[in-house]
Design a protein around this motif. Structure first.
Motif, PDB file in Angstrom:
ATOM      1  N   VAL A   1      -5.548   2.102  -4.161  1.00  0.00           N
ATOM      2  CA  VAL A   1      -6.797   1.438  -3.790  1.00  0.00           C
ATOM      3  C   VAL A   1      -7.107   1.707  -2.316  1.00  0.00           C
ATOM      4  CG1 VAL A   1      -6.738  -0.336  -5.570  1.00  0.00           C
ATOM      5  CG2 VAL A   1      -5.593  -0.758  -3.397  1.00  0.00           C
ATOM      6  N   VAL A   2      -6.077   2.063  -1.558  1.00  0.00           N
ATOM      7  CA  VAL A   2      -6.237   2.549  -0.191  1.00  0.00           C
ATOM      8  C   VAL A   2      -5.395   3.811  -0.075  1.00  0.00           C
ATOM      9  CG1 VAL A   2      -5.808   2.072   2.266  1.00  0.00           C
ATOM     10  CG2 VAL A   2      -6.619   0.237   0.765  1.00  0.00           C
TER      11      VAL A   2
ATOM     12  N   ALA B   1     -12.596   1.878  -5.391  1.00  0.00           N
ATOM     13  CA  ALA B   1     -12.231   0.512  -5.021  1.00  0.00           C
ATOM     14  C   ALA B   1     -13.047   0.062  -3.823  1.00  0.00           C
ATOM     15  CB  ALA B   1     -10.742   0.429  -4.691  1.00  0.00           C
TER      16      ALA B   1
ATOM     17  N   CYS C   1      -3.262  -4.262  -9.084  1.00  0.00           N
ATOM     18  CA  CYS C   1      -4.528  -3.521  -8.906  1.00  0.00           C
ATOM     19  C   CYS C   1      -4.346  -2.015  -8.956  1.00  0.00           C
ATOM     20  CB  CYS C   1      -5.215  -3.919  -7.604  1.00  0.00           C
ATOM     21  SG  CYS C   1      -4.240  -3.612  -6.108  1.00  0.00           S
TER      22      CYS C   1
ATOM     23  N   VAL D   1     -12.591  -2.474  -0.781  1.00  0.00           N
ATOM     24  CA  VAL D   1     -11.498  -3.165  -0.102  1.00  0.00           C
ATOM     25  C   VAL D   1     -12.032  -3.789   1.177  1.00  0.00           C
ATOM     26  CG1 VAL D   1      -9.165  -2.957   0.847  1.00  0.00           C
ATOM     27  CG2 VAL D   1      -9.881  -1.467  -1.039  1.00  0.00           C
TER      28      VAL D   1
ATOM     29  N   TRP E   1     -12.421 -11.826  -5.966  1.00  0.00           N
ATOM     30  CA  TRP E   1     -11.682 -10.670  -5.440  1.00  0.00           C
ATOM     31  C   TRP E   1     -10.211 -10.809  -5.804  1.00  0.00           C
ATOM     32  CZ3 TRP E   1     -13.833  -6.811  -2.126  1.00  0.00           C
ATOM     33  CH2 TRP E   1     -15.169  -7.028  -1.748  1.00  0.00           C
TER      34      TRP E   1
ATOM     35  N   LYS F   1      -9.487  -4.066   9.450  1.00  0.00           N
ATOM     36  CA  LYS F   1     -10.319  -2.907   9.119  1.00  0.00           C
ATOM     37  C   LYS F   1     -11.150  -2.543  10.347  1.00  0.00           C
ATOM     38  CE  LYS F   1     -13.477  -1.417   5.410  1.00  0.00           C
ATOM     39  NZ  LYS F   1     -14.201  -1.886   4.197  1.00  0.00           N
TER      40      LYS F   1
ATOM     41  N   THR G   1      -4.372  -9.625  -2.257  1.00  0.00           N
ATOM     42  CA  THR G   1      -3.121  -8.862  -2.189  1.00  0.00           C
ATOM     43  C   THR G   1      -1.985  -9.631  -1.524  1.00  0.00           C
ATOM     44  OG1 THR G   1      -3.637  -7.879  -0.036  1.00  0.00           O
ATOM     45  CG2 THR G   1      -4.457  -6.728  -2.016  1.00  0.00           C
TER      46      THR G   1
ATOM     47  N   VAL H   1      -9.446  -6.907  -2.921  1.00  0.00           N
ATOM     48  CA  VAL H   1      -9.861  -5.706  -3.651  1.00  0.00           C
ATOM     49  C   VAL H   1     -10.775  -6.060  -4.810  1.00  0.00           C
ATOM     50  CG1 VAL H   1      -9.039  -3.719  -5.009  1.00  0.00           C
ATOM     51  CG2 VAL H   1      -7.674  -4.561  -3.075  1.00  0.00           C
TER      52      VAL H   1
ATOM     53  N   ALA I   1     -10.389   2.754   1.962  1.00  0.00           N
ATOM     54  CA  ALA I   1     -10.538   2.374   0.559  1.00  0.00           C
ATOM     55  C   ALA I   1     -10.709   3.619  -0.299  1.00  0.00           C
ATOM     56  CB  ALA I   1     -11.744   1.448   0.395  1.00  0.00           C
TER      57      ALA I   1
ATOM     58  N   SER J   1     -12.110  -3.695  -8.032  1.00  0.00           N
ATOM     59  CA  SER J   1     -12.020  -2.376  -8.657  1.00  0.00           C
ATOM     60  C   SER J   1     -11.783  -2.534 -10.152  1.00  0.00           C
ATOM     61  CB  SER J   1     -10.866  -1.570  -8.052  1.00  0.00           C
ATOM     62  OG  SER J   1     -10.691  -0.342  -8.727  1.00  0.00           O
TER      63      SER J   1
ATOM     64  N   ILE K   1      -6.173  -8.775   2.873  1.00  0.00           N
ATOM     65  CA  ILE K   1      -6.772  -7.613   2.206  1.00  0.00           C
ATOM     66  C   ILE K   1      -7.105  -8.006   0.775  1.00  0.00           C
ATOM     67  CG2 ILE K   1      -6.407  -5.233   1.452  1.00  0.00           C
ATOM     68  CD1 ILE K   1      -4.414  -4.970   3.790  1.00  0.00           C
TER      69      ILE K   1
END
Length: 517
Positions: free
Chosen positions: A312-313, A342, A308, A344, A388, A397, A391, A364, A338, A366, A362
């Motif tokens: 992305v973070v 992206a 990805c 997330v 999605w 979060k 990961t 993502v 995020a 994007s 997690i």
């Protein structure tokens, strides 16, 4: 647009600006474009290379690596990322799997080219980028008739542009296939998050044939300059930052730790630095604090994957530094929020997006996400469940959007029915000033199924005993999560990108067992 289109636009804005510094060589954007277009012409005109072919670059750090990557993209072909710190046999297997038709190599690897060739089809071409070679045509000779400006066909944003082998720390490496579109958004994400512009000066230390190329390519797309070093040496890096007025630098945590522990840092001129990006593995919070104190408020932490892109973070100084200069401890211990491009979230095993404070995987969404795994639709479907990208990292979060990575999904230890996440324990052990790095794993235990074991690497000249570290963990995490045994190793095994190879460590303790957990 394609990467090469961004580069051509940068050339039109900055024709006489220096694009690359490599030792005594200083290459302007116009000179770099001439090289790129001649290589692209040669690629298209070479009858042995099919349209859309895959090409790899096997070289130590050299400014030509970035230009070859841009040229391959200009010719609507795809480059295969290669990490030269892997064994020749491993890289031959990667290139063979990737159906590589062409390998650009540097004479520094002249001696290993025959072994590399032996693992690849006879049809695979080899071209030496820096001189004539017994094992392949010289690049300058091969591209001699390709100096005319290359006129590219209309762009196809879904055309494959890059094949990136995944990390492979928990299993066999796969190939993440990226399109022009995902590569484009990856570049935008890099230079936007890290505030790169035409005045940026990037120091390239990590291998450019692998993921570190994204900073260099982002700089080229923005009209900035890249200063290339052949490898990492503390004094050379610090001297180059001062002499070349470097603004941007990417390093893994282990290299940051080496800089922090070297006395030469005290006298270094770091006034030009705007961004020291840390990635490839999490940086220990106490080490990040020390880095801020030594380097200034320039430490960025970036998170991503081969599949990805990155970041992305991201965690930027404004996230973890309050106006009074104190640290926001919650933000500091997170991976960040995020990125701009992206979405997330945290997801449970049933595809449900979880709320603040809930632990899950997690995931993502994007444009930076890959097309899929090369020649592996089953793995692509598995990693893309519920729409999605998964990961396999476990995170939480919070209400402010900060994402804390607590572990990899496959690293979880089950001890006596309790789920234990090694990342939590590693963070505590790494906070001790004598510890350079550590790996926490589950080992066979007749009573508990698995017991928690820590393998610790100490800083040079430092000492601490197992009892002290065990007491620290009990105090911070409780007795269930505290290691039941601790070993000290001189070095932890690592992948080519610096990640600790837990699979290798675990293998020592699970060998001969009928199960692996």
């Amino acid at each position: 647009m394609r990467l090469a289109d961004y580069f051509d636009c940068a050339v039109s804005r900055n024709p006489d600006r220096v694009a690359f510094v490599d030792g005594p060589a200083r290459i302007t954007f116009t000179e770099a474009q001439r090289f790129v277009h001649s290589v692209a012409t040669a690629l298209v005109n070479d009858s042995t290379i099919a349209p859309g072919a895959h090409a790899a670059i096997y070289a130590p750090n050299d400014y030509r690596i970035s230009l070859l990557q841009i040229a391959i993209n200009r010719a609507d072909m795809a480059w295969v990322s290669v990490h030269t710190r892997n064994t020749v046999e491993a890289n031959a297997a990667v290139l063979n799997f990737a159906d590589c038709a062409l390998v650009f190599f540097h004479s520094a690897y002249e001696a290993i080219v025959p072994k590399l060739k032996a693992g690849l089809p006879a049809a695979c071409r080899f071209i030496c980028i820096d001189r004539a070679s017994a094992h392949g045509e010289a690049l300058d000779t091969w591209r001699a008739n390709g100096d005319a400006r290359f006129v590219a066909p209309a762009e196809d944003l879904e055309r494959p542009a890059m094949l990136q082998p995944t990390g492979g720390t928990t299993g066999p490496s796969k190939g993440a296939l990226h399109s022009n579109r995902s590569l484009e958004m990856g570049l935008i994400s890099v230079f936007s998050t890290l505030n790169m512009d035409q005045h940026s000066r990037v120091l390239a230390v990590a291998p450019l044939t692998h993921a570190a190329c994204m900073l260099t390519l982002a700089a080229a797309a923005r009209g900035g300059c890249t200063v290339v070093l052949p490898g990492f040496d503390v004094k050379t890096v610090l001297r180059t930052i001062a002499e070349e007025r470097v603004t941007h630098l990417f390093l893994p945590p282990t290299v940051i730790y080496a800089l922090l522990s070297d006395p030469a840092l005290a006298d270094a001129d770091l006034s030009s630095l705007r961004c020291l990006a840390v990635g490839a593995a999490p940086i220990a919070p106490e080490k990040l604090k020390e880095a801020v104190r030594r380097f200034g408020a320039v430490i960025y932490e970036v998170y991503g994957q081969s599949e990805c892109g990155f970041p992305v973070v991201a965690k930027v100084p404004a996230d973890y530094l309050r106006e009074d200069g104190s640290f926001d401890e919650v933000a500091l211990r997170s991976a960040g929020k995020a990125g701009q491009f992206a979405c997330v979230e945290i997801m449970d095993d049933d595809g449900r997006i979880l709320g603040p404070g809930e632990r899950g995987e997690i995931v993502v969404r994007s444009t930076t996400v890959m097309l899929g795994y090369y020649k592996n639709p089953e793995a692509t479907a598995e990693v893309s469940r519920f729409g999605w990208h998964h990961t396999t990292d476990i995170g939480i979060k919070d209400e402010r959007g900060f994402i804390t990575i607590v572990d990899r999904k496959k690293d979880m230890i089950v001890s006596g029915g309790f789920n234990v996440f090694p990342g939590e324990i590693e963070a505590v052990i790494n906070s001790h000033p004598a510890v350079l790095d550590c790996a926490v794993i589950g080992v066979p235990d007749e009573k508990w199924g698995e017991s928690v074991k820590a393998i610790v690497q100490l800083k040079a000249g430092a000492s601490v005993d197992a009892e002290t570290l065990e007491a620290l963990c009990k105090r911070e995490l409780g007795s269930v999560k505290a290691p039941k045994s601790i070993e000290f190793w001189e070095d932890l095994p690592r992948s080519a990108v610096g990640k600790v190879l837990k699979r290798e460590i675990r293998g020592k303790y699970w060998e001969g067992q009928w199960r692996a957990v």
